[in-house]
Design an enzyme around this catalytic site. Sequence first.
Site, short mmCIF file in Angstrom:
data_model
loop_
_atom_site.label_atom_id
_atom_site.label_comp_id
_atom_site.label_asym_id
_atom_site.label_seq_id
_atom_site.Cartn_x
_atom_site.Cartn_y
_atom_site.Cartn_z
N MET A 1 0.86 -1.17 0.00
CA MET A 1 0.00 0.00 0.00
C MET A 1 0.91 1.23 0.00
O MET A 1 1.65 1.45 0.97
CB MET A 1 -0.91 -0.02 1.23
CG MET A 1 -1.85 1.15 1.35
SD MET A 1 -3.19 0.85 2.54
CE MET A 1 -2.33 0.30 3.99
N ARG B 1 -6.74 -1.95 9.19
CA ARG B 1 -6.94 -1.43 10.54
C ARG B 1 -7.40 -2.51 11.51
O ARG B 1 -6.93 -2.57 12.65
CB ARG B 1 -7.92 -0.26 10.50
CG ARG B 1 -7.26 1.02 9.98
CD ARG B 1 -8.22 2.15 9.71
NE ARG B 1 -7.46 3.35 9.33
CZ ARG B 1 -7.99 4.48 8.93
NH1 ARG B 1 -9.31 4.60 8.83
NH2 ARG B 1 -7.23 5.51 8.60
N TYR C 1 0.91 3.51 12.70
CA TYR C 1 0.63 3.27 11.29
C TYR C 1 -0.81 2.84 11.04
O TYR C 1 -1.56 2.55 11.97
CB TYR C 1 1.64 2.33 10.64
CG TYR C 1 1.78 0.90 11.09
CD1 TYR C 1 0.81 0.21 11.77
CD2 TYR C 1 2.96 0.21 10.77
CE1 TYR C 1 0.97 -1.12 12.12
CE2 TYR C 1 3.14 -1.11 11.11
CZ TYR C 1 2.14 -1.78 11.79
OH TYR C 1 2.32 -3.09 12.12
N GLU C 2 -1.19 2.86 9.76
CA GLU C 2 -2.58 2.62 9.31
C GLU C 2 -3.57 3.60 9.94
O GLU C 2 -4.69 3.25 10.27
CB GLU C 2 -3.01 1.18 9.57
CG GLU C 2 -2.12 0.13 8.94
CD GLU C 2 -1.88 0.38 7.45
OE1 GLU C 2 -2.71 1.01 6.79
OE2 GLU C 2 -0.82 -0.06 6.96
N GLY C 3 -3.13 4.83 10.11
CA GLY C 3 -3.96 5.87 10.74
C GLY C 3 -3.66 5.90 12.22
O GLY C 3 -3.97 4.95 12.94
#
Length: 588
Positions: free
Chosen positions: A161, A292, A428-430
């Site tokens: 990603m 997530r 990470y991932e928001g």
Amino acid sequence: MSYRAPVAEMAFTLRHVAGLDAAIAGGAAGDLTLEDAQAILDEAARLANTVIAPLNRKGDRHGTPLAEGAITTPPGWKAAYRAFVEGGWNGLSGPAAHGGQELPLLLNAACSEMWNAASLAFGLCPLLTAGGIEALDKHGSEDLKARYLDKLVSGEWTATMNLTEPQAGSDLAALRSRAEPAGDGSYRITGSKIYITYGEHDLTDNIVHLVLARLKDAPAGTRGISLFLVPKVLPDGSRNDLRCSGIEHKLGIHGSPTCSMSFGDGGGATGWLIGEENRGLACMFTMMNNARLNVGLQGVAVAEAATQKALAYARERRQGKAPGATEAMSPIIEHADVQRMLLTMKASTAAARGICYLTAAALDAARGPEGKAAHDRASLLTPVAKAFSTDLANEVTSLGVQVHGGMGFIEETGAAQLLRDARILAIYEGTNGIQAIDLVARKLPLNGGATVRAQIASMRGVVEGVLKDASPAFGHSAARLRAAIESLDRATSHQLKALTSNRPEEALAGAAPYLRLFGLAQGGACLAKAGLAASAALKGGETDPAHAARIALARFFAENLATAAPGLEQTILDGAAFTQDAKLALAS
């Protein structure tokens, strides 16, 4: 000690908290039986325990050196990945039309927990591929699916990603990577990306990069972003115009290559559009939402590994004389403060596991008759699963170091590695702050607040079950859990009112404590639900000591951890004034 998958506890949570029994009975799990599920968990545990876990320390020490654009993964990584792929694990929940087994996400969640507990750095590779599979399956053209999905589902190829750029972290509106139509249906991609997990490696022959970029004259901001599939190796076998330009030297997850990627040094990397032009963010969020939940499971995983290590050490290490002991030096597990730390670790891990499994079950249910209601429930729970679980992972691994004492600060015990590895999970991932904003600003208002009210009602139902059970083993669990849920209910009303009264800053100021409050209430409900199932089993004549332990764990969480809920409520209701004073307070 090395990690051992807690299969019995995981299976119990799947069945009695997340509702696997009901899903199978109702036909929502296809042809899966409980016997099948148990066999899959047992075999996954064998792979995690004997193949992946022994590589964890090697990965931490070896790292992922980069030389002449190529990365060498740690010793044993290739063989372990080959065993993972040959066992069919990469396609466990993948689409059947492309070689996957299409088993429930709930079962896959338990397996994902095992891979990441055995080695967080190893588990990251299939985690990203799973997100890529979902994004391509939902948004890709039939031609792209035919060309790439079979090999991604099997694990023959992996996916990445590519979002972040040097000038654009969480703010995707600032992306600068460009895409130009080539006139033949493909595009030429140019730009730089950073923090790309497994952006380059030697595990597979091809890597399929999902890349966000802007078309010429695209609208400004996030509305002008498109998503492209950009493979390392093109369909004709030639190398695409992309390269790993650097490798990050990180606090943890040393066995996982975190790459800087350069696209188009020679004129433009060839890529193909996924979905519609300027609608790439919607496609990428399919991948990110998958990631997530899996990052939340990573939090559960590393917390479980830390708890196992701390328990083993506490049983062996002797220090001081515990009250009532006859020996001069007691195992430290007999001291009340160490017991408190260990119980906090174990209860926190179990609560996070329950929330993550509930989220996976809701995603499964969204594919069936429950449809939108289940989808909305999964949407509500996803930021909680990600942020609450990973916050707890940082706390649990820190406690793990504390239980080890001075030896926890020494690398040889492995406790320090778990703490280092866990630190990225809240980022990470928001980031977890972004998850809290998402929960409050986007998920609470779903269906006019009906989705969150329904979830709170389900928590209240668990409390009523504890009251009806009336077992003295639950202690004050019902009262403490009820207080936490009522705090959540009042805080929810406050947040919804702030949003509808055009006071977004007030709502956002309380977003992080609100997510924590939600996690405590939901996590407590999950443990109480497990405790109720355990109590019923004991009343039915079962003698498994694990049942009494589950009730004790539920009681500890309710009486010692969920008690933070009223304080969090007050922070949410009355604490937003700091936004008015922040500039003054931070001026010096």
